[in-house]
Design a protein around this motif. Structure first.
Motif, PDB file in Angstrom:
ATOM      1  N   LEU A 134     -66.414 -67.468 -27.768  1.00 58.56           N
ATOM      2  CA  LEU A 134     -66.882 -66.097 -27.957  1.00 58.56           C
ATOM      3  C   LEU A 134     -68.121 -66.069 -28.839  1.00 58.56           C
ATOM      4  CD1 LEU A 134     -66.630 -63.021 -27.806  1.00 58.56           C
ATOM      5  CD2 LEU A 134     -65.011 -63.142 -29.717  1.00 58.56           C
ATOM      6  N   ALA A 135     -68.117 -66.849 -29.901  1.00 60.07           N
ATOM      7  CA  ALA A 135     -69.279 -66.919 -30.781  1.00 60.07           C
ATOM      8  C   ALA A 135     -70.521 -67.370 -30.014  1.00 60.07           C
ATOM      9  CB  ALA A 135     -69.000 -67.874 -31.944  1.00 60.07           C
ATOM     10  N   LYS A 136     -70.326 -68.335 -29.129  1.00 60.41           N
ATOM     11  CA  LYS A 136     -71.444 -68.809 -28.308  1.00 60.41           C
ATOM     12  C   LYS A 136     -71.901 -67.730 -27.333  1.00 60.41           C
ATOM     13  CE  LYS A 136     -72.721 -72.454 -25.028  1.00 60.41           C
ATOM     14  NZ  LYS A 136     -72.276 -73.665 -24.308  1.00 60.41           N
ATOM     15  N   THR A 179     -67.498 -60.798 -22.269  1.00 67.36           N
ATOM     16  CA  THR A 179     -68.773 -61.507 -22.423  1.00 67.36           C
ATOM     17  C   THR A 179     -68.901 -62.754 -21.564  1.00 67.36           C
ATOM     18  OG1 THR A 179     -67.877 -62.728 -24.332  1.00 67.36           O
ATOM     19  CG2 THR A 179     -69.090 -60.693 -24.795  1.00 67.36           C
ATOM     20  N   VAL A 180     -67.798 -63.206 -20.932  1.00 65.89           N
ATOM     21  CA  VAL A 180     -67.887 -64.455 -20.162  1.00 65.89           C
ATOM     22  C   VAL A 180     -68.752 -64.255 -18.919  1.00 65.89           C
ATOM     23  CG1 VAL A 180     -65.753 -65.500 -20.947  1.00 65.89           C
ATOM     24  CG2 VAL A 180     -65.685 -63.855 -19.083  1.00 65.89           C
ATOM     25  N   ILE A 188     -64.956 -59.710 -17.141  1.00 62.47           N
ATOM     26  CA  ILE A 188     -63.884 -59.819 -16.164  1.00 62.47           C
ATOM     27  C   ILE A 188     -63.835 -58.605 -15.236  1.00 62.47           C
ATOM     28  CG2 ILE A 188     -62.127 -58.739 -17.630  1.00 62.47           C
ATOM     29  CD1 ILE A 188     -61.650 -61.831 -15.364  1.00 62.47           C
ATOM     30  N   LYS A 189     -64.270 -57.449 -15.714  1.00 63.97           N
ATOM     31  CA  LYS A 189     -64.245 -56.246 -14.876  1.00 63.97           C
ATOM     32  C   LYS A 189     -65.190 -56.394 -13.689  1.00 63.97           C
ATOM     33  CE  LYS A 189     -64.593 -51.205 -15.179  1.00 63.97           C
ATOM     34  NZ  LYS A 189     -64.840 -50.036 -16.078  1.00 63.97           N
ATOM     35  N   SER A 190     -66.405 -56.872 -13.957  1.00 68.12           N
ATOM     36  CA  SER A 190     -67.373 -57.085 -12.875  1.00 68.12           C
ATOM     37  C   SER A 190     -66.903 -58.179 -11.925  1.00 68.12           C
ATOM     38  CB  SER A 190     -68.745 -57.446 -13.457  1.00 68.12           C
ATOM     39  OG  SER A 190     -69.272 -56.378 -14.209  1.00 68.12           O
ATOM     40  N   ALA A 191     -66.322 -59.254 -12.486  1.00 70.01           N
ATOM     41  CA  ALA A 191     -65.856 -60.366 -11.659  1.00 70.01           C
ATOM     42  C   ALA A 191     -64.696 -59.943 -10.753  1.00 70.01           C
ATOM     43  CB  ALA A 191     -65.438 -61.534 -12.545  1.00 70.01           C
ATOM     44  N   MET A 214     -62.769 -70.358 -12.966  1.00 70.54           N
ATOM     45  CA  MET A 214     -64.224 -70.334 -12.793  1.00 70.54           C
ATOM     46  C   MET A 214     -64.978 -70.540 -14.100  1.00 70.54           C
ATOM     47  SD  MET A 214     -65.088 -67.275 -10.090  1.00 70.54           S
ATOM     48  CE  MET A 214     -66.864 -67.548 -10.253  1.00 70.54           C
ATOM     49  N   LEU A 215     -64.331 -70.285 -15.226  1.00 69.60           N
ATOM     50  CA  LEU A 215     -65.010 -70.372 -16.518  1.00 69.60           C
ATOM     51  C   LEU A 215     -65.479 -71.789 -16.814  1.00 69.60           C
ATOM     52  CD1 LEU A 215     -62.592 -68.095 -18.594  1.00 69.60           C
ATOM     53  CD2 LEU A 215     -64.803 -67.483 -17.581  1.00 69.60           C
TER      54      LEU A 215
END
Length: 623
Positions: A134-136, A179-180, A188-191, A214-215
């Motif tokens: 998350l920090a990245k 943020t992924v 995740i909503k868009s994915a 997929m991450l």
């Protein structure tokens, strides 16, 4: 004690002291190095305010009146945030099982995972926790070289510790999922919408496993591009869920053999519901942000700030409208091609000095000179017309629109222009006259190939006889005529200006005498001209005023009585709004397409209501 023994003991003490000094020096070096990173000597770290309010780019969302997402406004990142209640439990479990098994047991750094990663050189999984990732995602998306990788990792450690101090574990999971990256889709909503065409909360276990899988590598494990890789990776995620007791052995056995089923919902600015409307709305929103900034001093970016734009469009009516335009235009296009083939000549026509249609073979060449391709060739070859003509007639690979699917062919630019100029176009708009709410907006037949919007106010066309009801409305309003009153259809002279005369003609045979009602019904030019004559020498001006009260831009009118036959260019948007006056008892209600705009937190920035005015009498509108 012998001298030799004393010497050995002294030498041993020196080694021990040296090791302690080396250890202390190394410890001090590490501490100083960490402090130098903390205080920004190796690049600034986010301050407390940034950590508590991390800035991410959020796409603005466009909502229909029936609460459907029509589309998004984004430039590079299609990112939309979820709320915690939007995340199904099995999605969170899949993430923790695969990426960070001891997520609830550490404070940002997992020592065991880090040691394993060092010993196995990353072959048995990395050592980064969800918090570190998350920090990245939040603060270090830039690429780094090998020499800076260690510094970045240390930065992530420090940031992870700070994030863990300020957020709960649930908040960290939510921020992570928001943020992924999934290609150019973020969150995740868009994915969920893109790969399975559903809300995140509705994801099944096996679908959640695919998205978590997929991450590791977005492209390699993409379920659309590389389904076999995605299926293998899904099995890995499901196995981790079983190992961590999130699913049973039976569930694992049944889920891992399921076929990989996706419902790819890739939507760009040219596809999806209401592309012409969304394109127009984007331009409208850009102007709105400028106006809002001028009024309040607050600037918004429609691509980054996650605005929520609530429109009047009804997604169901929009789909019906698009389908109706498609079916109708497909039929008309085939009729046009059939008629052109029957005549056995190109359909290029113009008007002579008498207004009659004549063949115009130079039309394609004139149109070509308006294209960007011609301007580029002209700039490159100056006055060398032979070179310009050569490249305009040289076949190249291209894709062309057709109602039976896109045509991938080889054609010269000149021939492609001739083909495209034979494609028929249309604009369609419907609105609710009482509220002014636009319910459907179809600006054309295919936004990918033809992006010109035939609905908006700038897209004007000669309106012809569709303007005649406005002329009759003024005559009725001024008590210059009665619907059942009879009038001659013979030749008429309408005087205007300094003794000038207008002598309209009918386009076909008509009865010698009709009522005004029949004159409008049958669209008889000479009867409309007689209405203008009854309105007096300033008939063009008074009709212009009525049109203005019904929402039509008055600057589009020339001071000639011939405007009664619709000689001016008016947009579909304006004509539909004007006709709404008749349906609304004489009251003009301005057509609108946005009801309100909110910021990403749901705060209302502006509400919109239509302007209204009494344009004509209720009795006139009823007649």
């Amino acid at each position: 004690m012998s001298t030799t023994a004393k010497t050995k003991k002294s030498s041993s003490n020196k080694w021990i002291k040296g090791l302690w000094k080396l250890f202390v020096a190394g410890l001090l070096f590490v501490l100083l190095f960490l402090l130098s990173i903390r205080f920004g000597l190796w690049g600034a770290l986010p301050d407390t305010k940034e950590l508590e309010n991390p800035k991410t780019k959020l796409a603005s969302e466009i909502y229909s009146s029936d609460a459907k997402v029509l589309g998004k406004m984004f430039y590079q990142e299609d990112r939309t945030n979820s709320d915690f209640e939007d995340l199904p439990l099995h999605l969170k479990q899949a993430l923790i099982a695969t990426e960070d098994e001891r997520f609830y047991c550490h404070s940002g750094i997992d020592g065991r995972a880090l040691l394993r990663a060092i010993i196995m050189l990353g072959k048995d999984g990395g050592g980064s926790t969800i918090t570190q990732q998350l920090a990245k995602n939040l603060f270090h998306r830039e690429e780094v070289n090998k020499s800076n990788r260690i510094i970045q990792k240390l930065k992530e450690w420090l940031l992870s510790a700070e994030i863990e101090k300020r957020y709960t574990k649930e908040e960290i999971i939510l921020m992570y999922f928001n943020t992924v990256p999934y290609g150019n889709s973020f969150g995740i909503k868009s994915a969920s919408k893109r790969y399975f065409n559903k809300k995140t909360i509705d994801l099944k276990i096996e679908e959640a496993a695919v998205l978590v899988g997929m991450l590791k590598a977005n492209t390699y494990y993409n379920p659309v591009r590389n389904p076999e890789n995605a299926k293998r990776r899904r099995s890995v995620v499901l196995k981790q869920m079983k190992v961590n007791d999130y699913i049973t052995q039976n569930e694992y056995d049944s889920l891992r053999v399921l076929p990989l089923v996706t419902d790819h919902n890739f939507v760009d600015h040219n596809t999806g519901t209401a592309p012409y409307f969304r394109s127009h709305l984007t331009q409208w929103m850009k102007q709105w942000t400028k106006n809002y900034a001028a009024k309040t001093g607050v600037k918004y970016n429609i691509y980054d700030d996650g605005l929520k734009i609530y429109t009047t469009i009804d997604s169901r009516l929009q789909e019906y409208a698009e389908k109706a335009v498609q079916n109708h235009m497909k039929t008309l296009q085939q009729q046009f091609f059939d008629e052109t083939a029957r005549r056995n000549r190109d359909p290029w026509y113009g008007e002579d000095e008498n207004g009659d249609l004549v063949n115009d073979p130079e039309y394609p060449a004139r149109m070509m000179k308006r294209t960007q391709r011609y301007r580029s060739l002209k700039k490159q070859y100056k006055n060398d017309q032979d070179s310009i003509d050569y490249y305009l007639n040289k076949p190249v690979r291209m894709k062309l629109f057709s109602w039976n699917g896109e045509i991938d062919t080889t054609l010269s630019p000149m021939d492609s222009l001739k083909y495209c100029k034979q494609i028929l176009h249309a604009g369609f708009m419907s609105f609710e006259p009482q509220t002014g709410h636009i319910k459907a907006w179809v600006g054309g037949i295919n936004h990918t190939h033809f992006q010109y919007d035939h609905v908006n106010k700038k897209a004007t066309r000669q309106v012809g006889s569709t303007f005649k009801p406005l002329v009759y409305a003024r005559g009725l309003d001024d008590d210059k005529l009665q619907p059942c009153e009879k009038e001659s259809t013979g030749p008429v002279i309408v005087e205007y200006g300094n003794g000038q005369e207008w002598r309209p003609q009918n386009s076909g045979e008509v009865p010698p005498e009709v009522t005004f009602y029949q004159g409008l019904q049958q669209s008889i030019n000479t009867v409309t001209a007689r209405v203008m004559k009854r309105l007096g020498p300033n008939s063009a001006e008074v009709v212009r005023q009525t049109a203005g009260q019904m929402g039509i831009d008055e600057s589009k009118f020339e001071p000639y009585p011939s405007i009664a036959l619709g000689t001016m260019d008016i947009s579909v948007f304006e004509m539909v709004g004007a006709y709404g006056t008749f349906a609304n008892g004489g009251t003009f209600v301005e057509p609108i397409f946005v009801t309100r705009i909110e910021d990403k937190n749901g705060n209302i920035l502006e509400d919109f209501t239509p302007e209204k005015n009494e344009a004509i009498r209720m009795q006139t509108a009823y007649i």
